[in-house]
Design a protein around this motif. Structure first.
Motif, PDB file in Angstrom:
ATOM      1  N   SER A   1      10.260   4.141   0.649  1.00  0.00           N
ATOM      2  CA  SER A   1      11.294   5.167   0.486  1.00  0.00           C
ATOM      3  C   SER A   1      12.213   5.213   1.698  1.00  0.00           C
ATOM      4  O   SER A   1      13.445   5.287   1.561  1.00  0.00           O
ATOM      5  CB  SER A   1      10.646   6.535   0.251  1.00  0.00           C
ATOM      6  N   GLU A   2      11.627   5.151   2.897  1.00  0.00           N
ATOM      7  CA  GLU A   2      12.422   5.171   4.118  1.00  0.00           C
ATOM      8  C   GLU A   2      13.171   3.857   4.307  1.00  0.00           C
ATOM      9  O   GLU A   2      14.330   3.840   4.737  1.00  0.00           O
ATOM     10  CB  GLU A   2      11.523   5.426   5.324  1.00  0.00           C
TER      11      GLU A   2
ATOM     12  N   GLY B   1      12.310   1.585  -7.780  1.00  0.00           N
ATOM     13  CA  GLY B   1      10.995   1.915  -7.242  1.00  0.00           C
ATOM     14  C   GLY B   1       9.854   1.744  -8.227  1.00  0.00           C
ATOM     15  O   GLY B   1       8.756   2.264  -8.003  1.00  0.00           O
ATOM     16  N   ARG B   2      10.077   1.021  -9.320  1.00  0.00           N
ATOM     17  CA  ARG B   2       9.003   0.811 -10.292  1.00  0.00           C
ATOM     18  C   ARG B   2       7.958  -0.164  -9.770  1.00  0.00           C
ATOM     19  O   ARG B   2       6.830  -0.199 -10.258  1.00  0.00           O
ATOM     20  CB  ARG B   2       9.586   0.293 -11.611  1.00  0.00           C
TER      21      ARG B   2
ATOM     22  N   THR C   1       7.982  -6.664  -3.613  1.00  0.00           N
ATOM     23  CA  THR C   1       7.813  -7.389  -4.870  1.00  0.00           C
ATOM     24  C   THR C   1       9.150  -7.582  -5.558  1.00  0.00           C
ATOM     25  O   THR C   1       9.425  -8.654  -6.114  1.00  0.00           O
ATOM     26  CB  THR C   1       6.861  -6.620  -5.803  1.00  0.00           C
ATOM     27  N   TRP C   2      10.000  -6.571  -5.521  1.00  0.00           N
ATOM     28  CA  TRP C   2      11.338  -6.654  -6.118  1.00  0.00           C
ATOM     29  C   TRP C   2      12.160  -7.748  -5.433  1.00  0.00           C
ATOM     30  O   TRP C   2      12.818  -8.554  -6.095  1.00  0.00           O
ATOM     31  CB  TRP C   2      12.013  -5.294  -5.981  1.00  0.00           C
ATOM     32  N   VAL C   3      12.101  -7.794  -4.103  1.00  0.00           N
ATOM     33  CA  VAL C   3      12.835  -8.817  -3.357  1.00  0.00           C
ATOM     34  C   VAL C   3      12.312 -10.211  -3.709  1.00  0.00           C
ATOM     35  O   VAL C   3      13.097 -11.141  -3.955  1.00  0.00           O
ATOM     36  CB  VAL C   3      12.716  -8.567  -1.838  1.00  0.00           C
ATOM     37  N   TYR C   4      11.002 -10.354  -3.764  1.00  0.00           N
ATOM     38  CA  TYR C   4      10.424 -11.661  -4.067  1.00  0.00           C
ATOM     39  C   TYR C   4      10.719 -12.083  -5.497  1.00  0.00           C
ATOM     40  O   TYR C   4      10.829 -13.278  -5.787  1.00  0.00           O
ATOM     41  CB  TYR C   4       8.919 -11.647  -3.802  1.00  0.00           C
TER      42      TYR C   4
END
Length: 214
Positions: free
Chosen positions: A8-9, A67-68, A73-76
């Motif tokens: 989040s930060e 944020g799911r 993981t999203w970046v990868y």
């Protein structure tokens, strides 16, 4: 290297254009991303371009992150998709969902010659127990060991390198790796086991040689 803040930060700082946070993320993730990208494309330079394209896509798509999944993981996921597209363009597409046609999940993980044969005492046992590894008590030895491990990772078959890079370097879960690479849980386990065995063998050879008198 200081640990990165919670997602989040981290995402809030990146969306706010915090250059220090972005530099910290680049330092923490770019090297393992480069190694993973190299599993899909034909050259190191091409892998570098994949990583650069990934970061550009991440910056442009930050507002779309919901944020799911974990931010990493999203970046990868963006990295893998970018690398696969470039690999296909280079006519080097890898059938991740298939059972390793190049044999990187077949055969023994340790040289059978290191074990006693059927006609010997204690068949199946070690001919000679592996030597105890020294503790890397100084910075120089620790750095050398990291270099040996990096070299061993670079020499692995592509699928093994991708799996161990995601699991042991980037710290993704087994489920995340299966989803990212579109492979089965069983295939992921086998590839990871063989990759780890190969890296351990290389490290054992290095430390064994280091322990011998000149």
């Amino acid at each position: 290297m200081s640990p990165l803040p919670p997602d989040s930060e981290l995402v809030a700082a990146l969306r706010g254009g915090d250059e220090g946070t972005f530099a910290a993320v680049l330092d923490a993730w770019s090297a393992p991303m480069l190694r993973l990208a190299r599993s899909f494309v034909s050259t190191h330079a091409s892998a570098e371009e994949v990583v650069q394209d990934t970061w550009l896509a991440v910056v442009k798509s930050l507002d779309a992150f919901e944020g799911r999944s974990a931010f990493k993981t999203w970046v990868y996921r963006i990295l893998v998709n970018t690398a696969k597209k470039r690999g296909t363009a280079e006519h080097r597409s890898i059938p991740w969902a298939s059972l390793a046609p190049d044999g990187d999940d077949r055969g023994p993980t340790v040289d059978p010659a290191r074990f006693r044969g059927p006609g010997e005492d204690h068949p199946g046992g070690w001919r000679q127990f592996p030597a105890r590894w020294p503790s890397p008590e100084n910075t120089a030895l620790a750095l050398e060991i990291r270099q040996v491990i990096a070299g061993a990772l670079d020499e692995l078959p592509a699928r093994q390198r991708a799996v161990i890079s995601l699991r042991d370097v980037a710290d993704h879960s087994a489920d995340e790796v299966c989803a990212l690479l579109e492979i089965t849980a069983a295939n992921q386990r086998v590839l990871l086991h063989r990759a780890r065995a190969a890296v351990r063998e290389r490290l054992a050879e290095y430390l064994g040689a280091e322990g011998k008198p000149a």
